[in-house]
Design an enzyme around this catalytic site. Structure first.
Site, PDB file in Angstrom:
ATOM      1  N   ARG A  10     -45.489  73.177 -54.291  1.00  0.00           N
ATOM      2  CA  ARG A  10     -46.326  74.269 -54.777  1.00  0.00           C
ATOM      3  C   ARG A  10     -47.235  74.709 -53.630  1.00  0.00           C
ATOM      4  O   ARG A  10     -47.677  73.889 -52.829  1.00  0.00           O
ATOM      5  CB  ARG A  10     -47.187  73.790 -55.954  1.00  0.00           C
ATOM      6  CG  ARG A  10     -48.000  74.907 -56.554  1.00  0.00           C
ATOM      7  CD  ARG A  10     -49.035  74.435 -57.564  1.00  0.00           C
ATOM      8  NE  ARG A  10     -49.788  75.574 -58.044  1.00  0.00           N
ATOM      9  CZ  ARG A  10     -51.026  75.519 -58.521  1.00  0.00           C
ATOM     10  NH1 ARG A  10     -51.652  74.361 -58.603  1.00  0.00           N
ATOM     11  NH2 ARG A  10     -51.635  76.612 -58.931  1.00  0.00           N
ATOM     12  N   HIS A  11     -47.520  76.005 -53.577  1.00  0.00           N
ATOM     13  CA  HIS A  11     -48.418  76.523 -52.532  1.00  0.00           C
ATOM     14  C   HIS A  11     -49.756  75.773 -52.539  1.00  0.00           C
ATOM     15  O   HIS A  11     -50.144  75.168 -53.530  1.00  0.00           O
ATOM     16  CB  HIS A  11     -48.650  78.016 -52.754  1.00  0.00           C
ATOM     17  CG  HIS A  11     -49.227  78.313 -54.106  1.00  0.00           C
ATOM     18  ND1 HIS A  11     -50.549  78.089 -54.419  1.00  0.00           N
ATOM     19  CD2 HIS A  11     -48.647  78.740 -55.245  1.00  0.00           C
ATOM     20  CE1 HIS A  11     -50.761  78.399 -55.679  1.00  0.00           C
ATOM     21  NE2 HIS A  11     -49.621  78.790 -56.215  1.00  0.00           N
ATOM     22  N   GLY A  12     -50.489  75.882 -51.437  1.00  0.00           N
ATOM     23  CA  GLY A  12     -51.788  75.222 -51.330  1.00  0.00           C
ATOM     24  C   GLY A  12     -52.879  75.984 -52.070  1.00  0.00           C
ATOM     25  O   GLY A  12     -52.599  76.951 -52.796  1.00  0.00           O
TER      26      GLY A  12
ATOM     27  N   ALA B 207     -50.760  72.351 -53.999  1.00  0.00           N
ATOM     28  CA  ALA B 207     -49.957  71.605 -53.001  1.00  0.00           C
ATOM     29  C   ALA B 207     -49.153  70.463 -53.621  1.00  0.00           C
ATOM     30  O   ALA B 207     -48.667  69.586 -52.918  1.00  0.00           O
ATOM     31  CB  ALA B 207     -50.829  71.063 -51.862  1.00  0.00           C
TER      32      ALA B 207
END
Ligand SMILES: *[C@@H]1O[C@H](CO)[C@@H](O)[C@H](O)[C@H]1NC(C)=O
Ligand SMILES: *[C@@H]1O[C@H](CO)[C@@H](O)[C@H](O)[C@H]1NC(C)=O
Ligand SMILES: *[C@@H]1O[C@H](CO)[C@@H](O)[C@H](O)[C@H]1NC(C)=O
Length: 485
Positions: A85-87, A410
């Protein structure tokens, strides 16, 4: 951090490290009081900081978190597939609008308003809130923040240390990156690559992503945002006004109403001007200020631990009904991604069996909480005996399904394929381990920390098979002629 309304006010900017230590100790105190709780600092659901589910990182964010259950010895990792997952990100434009509304409300009815003459300890907090700057603007709209880039660089450094052979310099050109088209995901994948570069060449600045040996990450929304491409999900859940019934019912239920009244008193605004959505955004402001700015916001002082649990539940209810066990299609819509993972594993096994090099030793896929939750649900993780509903908040106090533990910023789900050769066993074996947020995730069928690849595949055989038929997302055919009658 989450203090009662009369808690000590700290509107000044505290250095992030000191703040983290202070937070940790205040939470430690709370969690001692709550026996049986697994960690307490992750009430913010998908807005939880990664280090709150991995507190070891607060001391050294680059030190690999080696789970002792990771296989060693006769087994060599031959492929790693990571869903990331994106930060940390900014609030979305919608959240910023709600925040601005809340701010206006505070200023309009603030402590200077004689019609709500202050009659208690709320006064100074309301004043601090009205003065607290609103640092979020529309342009930020969910973009990755610097802290989010750092989340990714540090994750890359830790994974590269944990699996040095897979992330070797020789393999750099064979890295395979796929990302959702959203900026925060594309930027996360670039930051991850920069972290890997830093691992190998600590003294030279990373080239731009386009010039990297492995090439730029490929955008694939069909895979990473399958939920946007699944007609059945869109019709039955996303665009269905009644699908989130339990979320709406909980918003007007007694637990939320109590918080509304309490917060109205603290903010000194009429309760009729507040809504569950505004309360939720106020609660998230505490997490945004912490995760993005590294400051302890006075918004955190508005809520105590009991409030936090209710607001966490509200967030979890939404994830449950929209992304998880609430409806079958939520998780079924991820089956193409699930199948994609097993196709990569199959290919690696085949190549190994033919003594060929594995063509994609590392596959990195960047997506969203909405990518990870359905997939974990499809695989049977974090399933409670009873569904989460608007009416069983108390009963679900010790539930498995807590999105803050599962999909913080994240968050990452990793499949590691091992090739095992043992002098005693005549035939070679392939084993699999899964890691969630760098901790070994026991496999659903056996609860063991490792499985034979073939066993895992046969456990999920039905899903893999039915996904092949690929009718998961098709709507039942409407007969438009009879519909119009
Ligand atoms: C608060 O609500 C009242 C009606 O209940 C409305 O007239 C007023 O404009 C609202 N105030 C703000 C700042 O939205
Ligand atoms: C919307 O959701 C409700 C509740 O689950 C369900 O009964 C209804 O069939 C759904 N509507 C559509 C169009 O799928
Ligand atoms: C649609 O309904 C009409 C009338 O009931 C019927 O004649 C036709 O075969 C149906 N079409 C499909 C595709 O089911």
């Amino acid at each position: 951090m989450l203090r009662g309304p009369r808690g000590h006010l700290r509107a000044s900017v505290v250095p992030a490290a000191a703040l983290a230590a202070a937070l940790l100790s205040s939470f430690a105190r709370c969690s001692v009081a709550e026996a049986g709780e697994r960690g307490s600092s992750s009430y913010f659901g998908t807005k939880t900081r990664y280090e709150d589910v991995n507190p070891g990182l607060l001391a050294d964010p680059e030190a690999p978190q080696r789970d002792p259950r990771l296989l060693q010895g006769t087994c060599t990792p031959v492929q790693l597939i990571a869903l990331i997952r994106h930060g940390t990100r900014y609030p979305t434009a919608k959240q910023v609008r709600k925040l601005r509304h809340l701010h206006e409300l505070l200023r309009a009815h603030g402590p200077d308003d004689p019609s709500v003459a202050a009659a208690g300890g709320g006064r100074s907090l309301a004043a601090a809130l009205a003065d607290w700057p609103l640092w979020y603007a529309d342009w930020m709209d969910g973009q990755l923040v610097e802290k989010g880039r750092q989340d990714m660089r540090q994750l890359a450094l830790r994974l590269a240390s944990l699996f040095p052979d897979l992330f070797s310099r020789e393999n750099y050109g064979r890295l395979r990156l796929v990302t959702s088209s959203k900026h925060r995901c594309v930027d996360s994948s670039a930051a991850f690559l920069q972290g890997l570069w830093q691992h190998h060449y600590p003294d030279s600045p990373p080239p731009s992503v386009a010039d990297m040996e492995c090439g730029p990450p490929r955008i694939n929304d069909k895979l990473m945002r399958f939920f946007d491409h699944c007609e059945k999900f869109l019709t039955e859940v996303e665009r269905n006004a009644t699908a989130l019934y339990h979320v709406e019912a909980f918003k007007t239920g007694p637990e939320m109403q109590n918080i509304l009244k309490k917060v109205a008193a603290i903010l000194q605004v009429p309760v009729s001007n507040l809504s569950a959505d505004l309360i939720q955004v106020a609660f998230f402001t505490c997490s945004f200020d912490l995760a993005i700015k590294g400051v302890n916001s006075p918004w955190c002082d508005v809520f105590d631990i009991d409030d936090a649990k209710v607001l966490e539940y509200l967030n979890d209810l939404k994830q449950y009904w929209k992304r998880s066990y609430g409806y079958t299609i939520n998780s079924r819509s991820s089956c193409t991604l699930f199948q994609d993972i097993f196709q990569h594993l199959d290919r690696a096994v085949e190549q190994k069996q033919r003594s060929q090099p594995v063509s994609s030793p590392v596959i990195l896929q960047f997506g969203h909480a909405e990518t990870l939750l359905p997939l974990l649900s499809l695989m049977g993780y974090f399933k409670d005996k009873e569904p989460l509903t608007a009416y069983n908040f108390e009963k679900q106090a010790h539930r498995e399904f807590r999105s803050g533990h599962i999909v913080p910023y994240a968050s990452n789900l990793i499949f590691v394929l091992y090739h095992c050769e043992d002098a005693k066993t005549p035939r070679e074996e392939f084993q699999v381990q899964m890691l969630l947020n760098e901790k070994v995730l026991p496999l659903v069928p056996s609860q063991e920390t490792v499985s034979l690849y073939e066993d895992l595949k046969s456990h999920y055989q039905d899903i893999l098979q039915s996904c092949q038929d690929s009718e998961e997302c098709e709507l039942p055919k409407w007969n438009s002629t009879s519909d119009e009658l």
